[in-house]
Structures are given as structure tokens and as C-alpha cells.
Write a protein that holds these residues in place. Structure first.
Motif, PDB file in Angstrom:
ATOM      1  N   HIS A   3      -3.431   4.482  -2.069  1.00  0.00           N
ATOM      2  CA  HIS A   3      -4.551   4.936  -1.245  1.00  0.00           C
ATOM      3  C   HIS A   3      -4.387   6.433  -1.019  1.00  0.00           C
ATOM      4  CE1 HIS A   3      -7.087   4.423   2.689  1.00  0.00           C
ATOM      5  NE2 HIS A   3      -7.443   5.475   1.981  1.00  0.00           N
ATOM      6  N   VAL A   4      -5.259   7.215  -1.641  1.00  0.00           N
ATOM      7  CA  VAL A   4      -5.242   8.674  -1.508  1.00  0.00           C
ATOM      8  C   VAL A   4      -6.214   9.050  -0.393  1.00  0.00           C
ATOM      9  CG1 VAL A   4      -5.623  10.870  -2.685  1.00  0.00           C
ATOM     10  CG2 VAL A   4      -4.702   8.912  -3.957  1.00  0.00           C
ATOM     11  N   SER A   5      -5.751   9.836   0.565  1.00  0.00           N
ATOM     12  CA  SER A   5      -6.513  10.015   1.806  1.00  0.00           C
ATOM     13  C   SER A   5      -7.611  11.068   1.736  1.00  0.00           C
ATOM     14  CB  SER A   5      -5.569  10.365   2.963  1.00  0.00           C
ATOM     15  OG  SER A   5      -5.068  11.676   2.809  1.00  0.00           O
ATOM     16  N   ASP A   6      -7.662  11.865   0.679  1.00  0.00           N
ATOM     17  CA  ASP A   6      -8.723  12.875   0.594  1.00  0.00           C
ATOM     18  C   ASP A   6      -9.053  13.175  -0.868  1.00  0.00           C
ATOM     19  OD1 ASP A   6     -10.410  14.908   2.168  1.00  0.00           O
ATOM     20  OD2 ASP A   6      -9.444  16.168   0.670  1.00  0.00           O
ATOM     21  N   ILE A  53       0.841  -1.191   0.000  1.00  0.00           N
ATOM     22  CA  ILE A  53       0.000   0.000   0.000  1.00  0.00           C
ATOM     23  C   ILE A  53       0.883   1.250   0.000  1.00  0.00           C
ATOM     24  CG2 ILE A  53      -1.893   1.223   1.132  1.00  0.00           C
ATOM     25  CD1 ILE A  53      -2.476  -1.690   0.114  1.00  0.00           C
ATOM     26  N   LEU A  54       0.639   2.122  -0.965  1.00  0.00           N
ATOM     27  CA  LEU A  54       1.225   3.455  -0.953  1.00  0.00           C
ATOM     28  C   LEU A  54       0.156   4.407  -0.420  1.00  0.00           C
ATOM     29  CD1 LEU A  54       3.024   3.596  -4.436  1.00  0.00           C
ATOM     30  CD2 LEU A  54       4.016   3.026  -2.204  1.00  0.00           C
ATOM     31  N   PHE A  55       0.343   4.877   0.801  1.00  0.00           N
ATOM     32  CA  PHE A  55      -0.653   5.743   1.438  1.00  0.00           C
ATOM     33  C   PHE A  55      -0.250   7.194   1.235  1.00  0.00           C
ATOM     34  CE2 PHE A  55      -2.741   8.028   4.847  1.00  0.00           C
ATOM     35  CZ  PHE A  55      -3.999   7.436   4.901  1.00  0.00           C
ATOM     36  N   ALA A  56      -1.088   7.955   0.532  1.00  0.00           N
ATOM     37  CA  ALA A  56      -0.764   9.341   0.189  1.00  0.00           C
ATOM     38  C   ALA A  56      -1.616  10.305   1.018  1.00  0.00           C
ATOM     39  CB  ALA A  56      -0.997   9.579  -1.300  1.00  0.00           C
ATOM     40  N   PRO A  57      -1.059  10.857   2.099  1.00  0.00           N
ATOM     41  CA  PRO A  57      -1.804  11.834   2.898  1.00  0.00           C
ATOM     42  C   PRO A  57      -1.757  13.217   2.262  1.00  0.00           C
ATOM     43  CG  PRO A  57       0.362  11.506   3.854  1.00  0.00           C
ATOM     44  CD  PRO A  57       0.278  10.590   2.654  1.00  0.00           C
ATOM     45  N   VAL A  61       2.797  18.269  -8.606  1.00  0.00           N
ATOM     46  CA  VAL A  61       3.968  17.794  -9.360  1.00  0.00           C
ATOM     47  C   VAL A  61       4.818  16.833  -8.514  1.00  0.00           C
ATOM     48  CG1 VAL A  61       6.057  18.440 -10.610  1.00  0.00           C
ATOM     49  CG2 VAL A  61       4.022  19.916 -10.729  1.00  0.00           C
ATOM     50  N   ALA A  62       5.244  17.293  -7.337  1.00  0.00           N
ATOM     51  CA  ALA A  62       6.185  16.492  -6.545  1.00  0.00           C
ATOM     52  C   ALA A  62       5.555  15.196  -6.038  1.00  0.00           C
ATOM     53  CB  ALA A  62       6.712  17.321  -5.378  1.00  0.00           C
ATOM     54  N   LEU A  63       4.329  15.251  -5.543  1.00  0.00           N
ATOM     55  CA  LEU A  63       3.697  14.038  -5.027  1.00  0.00           C
ATOM     56  C   LEU A  63       3.486  12.978  -6.106  1.00  0.00           C
ATOM     57  CD1 LEU A  63       1.121  15.268  -2.346  1.00  0.00           C
ATOM     58  CD2 LEU A  63       3.031  13.707  -1.993  1.00  0.00           C
ATOM     59  N   PRO A  64       2.960  13.327  -7.307  1.00  0.00           N
ATOM     60  CA  PRO A  64       2.844  12.296  -8.349  1.00  0.00           C
ATOM     61  C   PRO A  64       4.183  11.666  -8.728  1.00  0.00           C
ATOM     62  CG  PRO A  64       1.486  14.187  -8.911  1.00  0.00           C
ATOM     63  CD  PRO A  64       2.309  14.583  -7.712  1.00  0.00           C
ATOM     64  N   ILE A  65       5.236  12.480  -8.797  1.00  0.00           N
ATOM     65  CA  ILE A  65       6.561  11.943  -9.124  1.00  0.00           C
ATOM     66  C   ILE A  65       7.016  10.958  -8.046  1.00  0.00           C
ATOM     67  CG2 ILE A  65       9.007  12.540  -9.323  1.00  0.00           C
ATOM     68  CD1 ILE A  65       8.152  15.145 -10.696  1.00  0.00           C
ATOM     69  N   GLN A  66       6.803  11.320  -6.806  1.00  0.00           N
ATOM     70  CA  GLN A  66       7.207  10.441  -5.701  1.00  0.00           C
ATOM     71  C   GLN A  66       6.407   9.138  -5.701  1.00  0.00           C
ATOM     72  OE1 GLN A  66       9.658  10.299  -3.968  1.00  0.00           O
ATOM     73  NE2 GLN A  66       9.376  10.015  -1.773  1.00  0.00           N
ATOM     74  N   ILE A  67       5.125   9.224  -6.018  1.00  0.00           N
ATOM     75  CA  ILE A  67       4.295   8.011  -6.076  1.00  0.00           C
ATOM     76  C   ILE A  67       4.803   7.072  -7.171  1.00  0.00           C
ATOM     77  CG2 ILE A  67       2.000   7.157  -6.738  1.00  0.00           C
ATOM     78  CD1 ILE A  67       0.893   9.696  -5.300  1.00  0.00           C
ATOM     79  N   ARG A  68       5.076   7.591  -8.336  1.00  0.00           N
ATOM     80  CA  ARG A  68       5.570   6.755  -9.438  1.00  0.00           C
ATOM     81  C   ARG A  68       6.913   6.125  -9.078  1.00  0.00           C
ATOM     82  NH1 ARG A  68       3.705  11.432 -12.480  1.00  0.00           N
ATOM     83  NH2 ARG A  68       1.701  10.923 -13.493  1.00  0.00           N
ATOM     84  N   SER A  69       7.764   6.897  -8.403  1.00  0.00           N
ATOM     85  CA  SER A  69       9.079   6.377  -8.014  1.00  0.00           C
ATOM     86  C   SER A  69       8.934   5.240  -7.015  1.00  0.00           C
ATOM     87  CB  SER A  69       9.911   7.508  -7.405  1.00  0.00           C
ATOM     88  OG  SER A  69      11.125   7.019  -6.883  1.00  0.00           O
ATOM     89  N   LEU A  70       8.084   5.416  -6.015  1.00  0.00           N
ATOM     90  CA  LEU A  70       7.899   4.374  -4.997  1.00  0.00           C
ATOM     91  C   LEU A  70       7.235   3.137  -5.587  1.00  0.00           C
ATOM     92  CD1 LEU A  70       6.727   6.622  -2.011  1.00  0.00           C
ATOM     93  CD2 LEU A  70       8.883   5.347  -2.166  1.00  0.00           C
ATOM     94  N   VAL A  74       4.197   5.302   3.505  1.00  0.00           N
ATOM     95  CA  VAL A  74       3.537   6.602   3.492  1.00  0.00           C
ATOM     96  C   VAL A  74       4.289   7.521   2.531  1.00  0.00           C
ATOM     97  CG1 VAL A  74       2.840   8.608   4.852  1.00  0.00           C
ATOM     98  CG2 VAL A  74       2.748   6.311   5.861  1.00  0.00           C
ATOM     99  N   VAL A  75       3.561   8.083   1.578  1.00  0.00           N
ATOM    100  CA  VAL A  75       4.163   8.941   0.550  1.00  0.00           C
ATOM    101  C   VAL A  75       4.325  10.351   1.114  1.00  0.00           C
ATOM    102  CG1 VAL A  75       3.956   9.849  -1.777  1.00  0.00           C
ATOM    103  CG2 VAL A  75       3.001   7.591  -1.224  1.00  0.00           C
ATOM    104  N   THR A  76       5.564  10.816   1.188  1.00  0.00           N
ATOM    105  CA  THR A  76       5.818  12.169   1.681  1.00  0.00           C
ATOM    106  C   THR A  76       6.803  12.886   0.766  1.00  0.00           C
ATOM    107  OG1 THR A  76       7.642  11.428   3.104  1.00  0.00           O
ATOM    108  CG2 THR A  76       5.431  11.514   4.086  1.00  0.00           C
ATOM    109  N   VAL A  77       6.759  14.197   0.806  1.00  0.00           N
ATOM    110  CA  VAL A  77       7.748  15.038   0.130  1.00  0.00           C
ATOM    111  C   VAL A  77       8.148  16.137   1.106  1.00  0.00           C
ATOM    112  CG1 VAL A  77       6.931  14.593  -2.222  1.00  0.00           C
ATOM    113  CG2 VAL A  77       5.936  16.483  -0.900  1.00  0.00           C
ATOM    114  N   PRO A  78       9.386  16.648   1.003  1.00  0.00           N
ATOM    115  CA  PRO A  78       9.779  17.767   1.876  1.00  0.00           C
ATOM    116  C   PRO A  78       8.851  18.961   1.645  1.00  0.00           C
ATOM    117  CG  PRO A  78      11.692  16.826   0.777  1.00  0.00           C
ATOM    118  CD  PRO A  78      10.491  16.221   0.130  1.00  0.00           C
ATOM    119  N   GLU A  79       8.371  19.547   2.729  1.00  0.00           N
ATOM    120  CA  GLU A  79       7.415  20.643   2.603  1.00  0.00           C
ATOM    121  C   GLU A  79       8.061  22.007   2.838  1.00  0.00           C
ATOM    122  OE1 GLU A  79       3.549  20.228   4.277  1.00  0.00           O
ATOM    123  OE2 GLU A  79       3.566  18.036   4.144  1.00  0.00           O
ATOM    124  N   ILE A  80       9.285  22.146   2.384  1.00  0.00           N
ATOM    125  CA  ILE A  80       9.995  23.424   2.522  1.00  0.00           C
ATOM    126  C   ILE A  80       9.271  24.489   1.702  1.00  0.00           C
ATOM    127  CG2 ILE A  80      12.178  24.629   2.117  1.00  0.00           C
ATOM    128  CD1 ILE A  80      13.547  21.854   2.361  1.00  0.00           C
TER     129      ILE A  80
END
Length: 371
Positions: free
Chosen positions: A82-85, A6-10, A62-71, A42-48
Motif C-alpha cells: 500500500h503506497v500512501s501517495d 500489508i506493507l504500508f509505504a509512507p 533506490v532505498a525504499l524499493p530495496i526495503q520493500i522487496r526485502s520485507l 510500515v516500510v521505513t528507511v533511515p532518513e540521514i
């Protein structure tokens, strides 16, 4: 068949959607607590810089879709996103199969947006159609998803969440008075009515304020309204409070921790939750678990969630709300009955049961595109 990964995307923490953040934590905790938990990332990206709207949009779109494909590329077996919202429905394009949580569709029913902004919101909500399953928080919301988004019923599943019974309990804490001293001071002299949430239009706060005025003017209860969440003082509701002479009768506590909310529920005398629309209505169950009688608007999913452990008023009739609150505050037998029925009602809701059903959905969708 092995469990899918499961890739959980909050949602991004920078969104500051408190109720969604809490729900995400509850779902993850419940999944991990399963006897055989699914492998999960859990799919995360730096939130700087995510406090800046443009950067937050880039991270989300942009960043979240790229991270999902990579994982997803790192796992050879079945992988489910699993997209949380529902507001992040665009992520369904990043990986299939996908399930998504729909937590409300209030802009279809009681919109706070208009024009181009509303059109963009509806377009974003419609991206849920790409998901293999849409998991809603109530049966009422499931019907709305099918109706407004024209999604077949077999792809929409209602799963009731639960409550954190370690926090929300009617067992008094020795720290209650210290956790929320404002209510501890008030409750000895005044009936205390609790309201929890934001100040947006669908929360129907003018009806609550007018009902408070009727209680104090006509029923002479000298009640106090304690507001947790967005402040009423110095808000758009200030002119109405001035008109009704309620400035001393309304006490703002602003945002409180879950432990403080539970303490407030144990110390108050009634919950007034007059919202015109909710996807689920978390404050109802939290109040019932703490032994606080509930008076709810007869709207959207309120009866589905509150069951027979609450009283229901005409959503736009302050006199009806005032009458029910007066009964709760002055009739011990009714209060005791609502407390007992409220407790019984909360037993219908369990995060463990939610996680079990969710795991079954993961298994169902995994072979759809990955056999």
C-alpha cells in the motif's frame, strides 16, 4: 481466506508534506483500530541526510524499493503493498499486488510547474497505472484519474477519509484562548475570517485578499483575516496587500498543531477556502466539525465534500465572496443554519468506515497475483 500482510509505504518525513503525513497517521490508526486489523508492517528507511535533495531522491527511488522487496520476501502468504501517495507510484514496481492513494492531480488542472519539471511530474503520476487499485480521496478526483491517466474505472475507487473527532469538535476548551491568543484578542472587536493552507497559486489567495478589502471598504466590517500555514506578509502576495492597504487586517499565525487549528476554528467567525483545486479539502470538514461556517469556492471537489453545510462563491469573483462572507458575519440565523448543516455533513465521513472499505480492497487484490 486469511488476511494478507500489508506493507504500508509512507512518504519520507523529509518531504514535509504536512497534509499527507496527517492522512498517513489517520489511515494507520484506523486500520489498527479495526476489530480484526490486518497484519501490517510500515516500510521505513533511515532518513540521514534526507534534507539534501539528492540524498532524498536516492532514498525514495533506490532505498525504499530495496526495503520493500526485502520485507515482502519475509512473508510466505499473500502480501499487499500500500503506497500512501501517488508521487511514490514508482514503488509499485517493487512489489505486486499493490494499491496506491491518489491525493490530487492538480498539475493537470492548475499546474504550478512548467516545462521539463511538469513533464517529469506527469510521468511520475503515470506510474500509478501499475497499481491494481487506485484509491482516491474524492469522486471528483476518481474521474480525473480515469480521464488524465486513462485508467479503467473499475480500478479506481473513491474513499472519503474522516476527521479526528477527538481534536476537531465544537466543544469549547478552557485552553482555547491560550492556544490561539491572537484570535481571542481580535474576536471581541473584529469579525475574524480564517484561511488555512499554503500560498501556492491554486489556493487563490488574491481573491480572498480582494474580498477582504471589499468587506472592509464597502461593507465597513473592519474584518481580520487570520492565516494559518504559509505567511502572507513578506510573501509574493505582499505587493497586493500593500496596494489594498491590508497589512493590519491580515494576521499570520504560520504553522499550527492540529489542536491549535481546532481552537482557531472554534474562535473564528467564518472560514474562507477559495481554492481553485483540491483533491479533498480537509479544512472544510475540520471547520464544520468545530462549528465554523464555511464559504467555499465552487470548484473541483468542494461541493462534494462541503455538501449543503457551506456557501459557494464564483471562484474568481472577489465581490461574490465578499457578499457571502458579509451575510455569514452579519446574519445570525444563516450562521446557525450553516453550523447545524455543517455538523450533519461531517457525519458522512468516518475513518472507521474508510478502514473497513480499505480492508476489503486488500482482500480483493491479494488473490490477483497470489492465489
Amino acid at each position: 481466506m486469511p488476511q494478507p500482510h500489508i506493507l504500508f509505504a509512507p512518504v519520507l518525513k523529509a518531504e514535509k508534506w504536512v497534509s499527507i503525513d496527517l492522512q498517513q497517521e489517520n489511515i494507520l490508526d484506523a486500520l489498527i483500530a479495526q476489530p480484526s486489523p490486518p497484519p501490517l508492517t510500515v516500510v521505513t528507511v533511515p532518513e540521514i541526510g534526507a534534507h539534501i535533495p539528492m540524498i532524498r531522491r536516492l532514498l525514495r527511488d533506490v532505498a525504499l524499493p530495496i526495503q520493500i522487496r526485502s520485507l515482502a520476501s519475509q512473508h510466505r502468504g499473500p502480501t499487499v503493498l500500500h503506497v500512501s501517495d501517488h508521487s511514490y507510484g514508482h514503488l509499485c514496481r517493487a512489489h505486486q499486488p499493490c494499491i496506491i492513494n491518489c491525493n490530487d492531480l492538480h498539475h493537470f488542472v492548475t499546474p504550478d510547474l512548467s516545462g521539463l519539471t511538469l513533464w517529469r511530474w506527469k510521468r511520475r503520476a503515470a506510474t500509478m497505472r501499475r497499481a491494481d487499485r487506485i484509491v482516491t480521496v474524492s469522486e471528483n478526483l476518481a474521474r480525473e484519474v480515469c480521464h488524465h491517466l486513462q485508467i479503467p474505472e473499475e480500478r479506481v475507487i473513491a474513499l472519503h477519509g474522516g476527521i479526528d473527532t477527538h481534536v476537531f469538535s465544537d466543544v469549547p476548551s478552557a485552553d482555547d484562548a491560550a492556544l490561539v491568543p491572537e484570535i481571542a484578542r481580535l474576536r471581541a472587536k473584529h469579525p475574524v475570517i480564517l484561511n488555512i493552507g499554503s500560498n501556492i497559486r491554486r489556493k487563490n489567495l488574491p481573491t480572498v485578499l480582494r474580498a477582504l478589502s471589499i468587506l472592509n471598504r464597502d461593507h465597513r466590517l473592519d474584518a481580520r483575516l487570520v492565516k494559518i500555514g504559509a505567511r502572507l506578509h513578506d510573501s509574493d502576495h505582499q505587493p497586493l496587500m500593500d496596494e489594498l492597504d491590508l497589512n493590519e487586517a491580515v494576521i499570520d499565525l504560520s504553522h499550527q498543531s492540529p489542536v491549535q487549528v481546532a481552537s482557531a476554528c472554534r474562535q473564528a467567525h467564518a472560514l474562507s477556502f477559495a481554492s481553485l483545486y483540491e483533491g479533498f479539502g480537509r479544512p472544510t470538514l475540520e471547520a464544520q466539525a468545530c462549528g465554523l461556517p464555511c464559504v467555499l469556492a465552487d470548484a473541483s471537489c468542494m461541493r462534494e465534500i462541503g455538501g449543503n453545510g457551506a456557501l459557494y462563491h464564483n471562484p474568481t469573483d472577489p465581490a461574490d465572496l465578499a457578499s457571502l462572507l458579509q451575510r455569514v458575519l452579519t446574519t445570525p440565523a444563516l450562521r446557525d443554519e450553516l453550523i447545524l448543516k455543517g455538523h450533519a455533513n461531517t457525519r458522512r465521513f468516518s475513518w472507521n468506515q474508510y478502514a473497513t472499505q480499505l480492508t476489503q480492497i486488500y482482500q480483493e487484490v491479494a488473490p490477483v497475483r497470489q492465489s
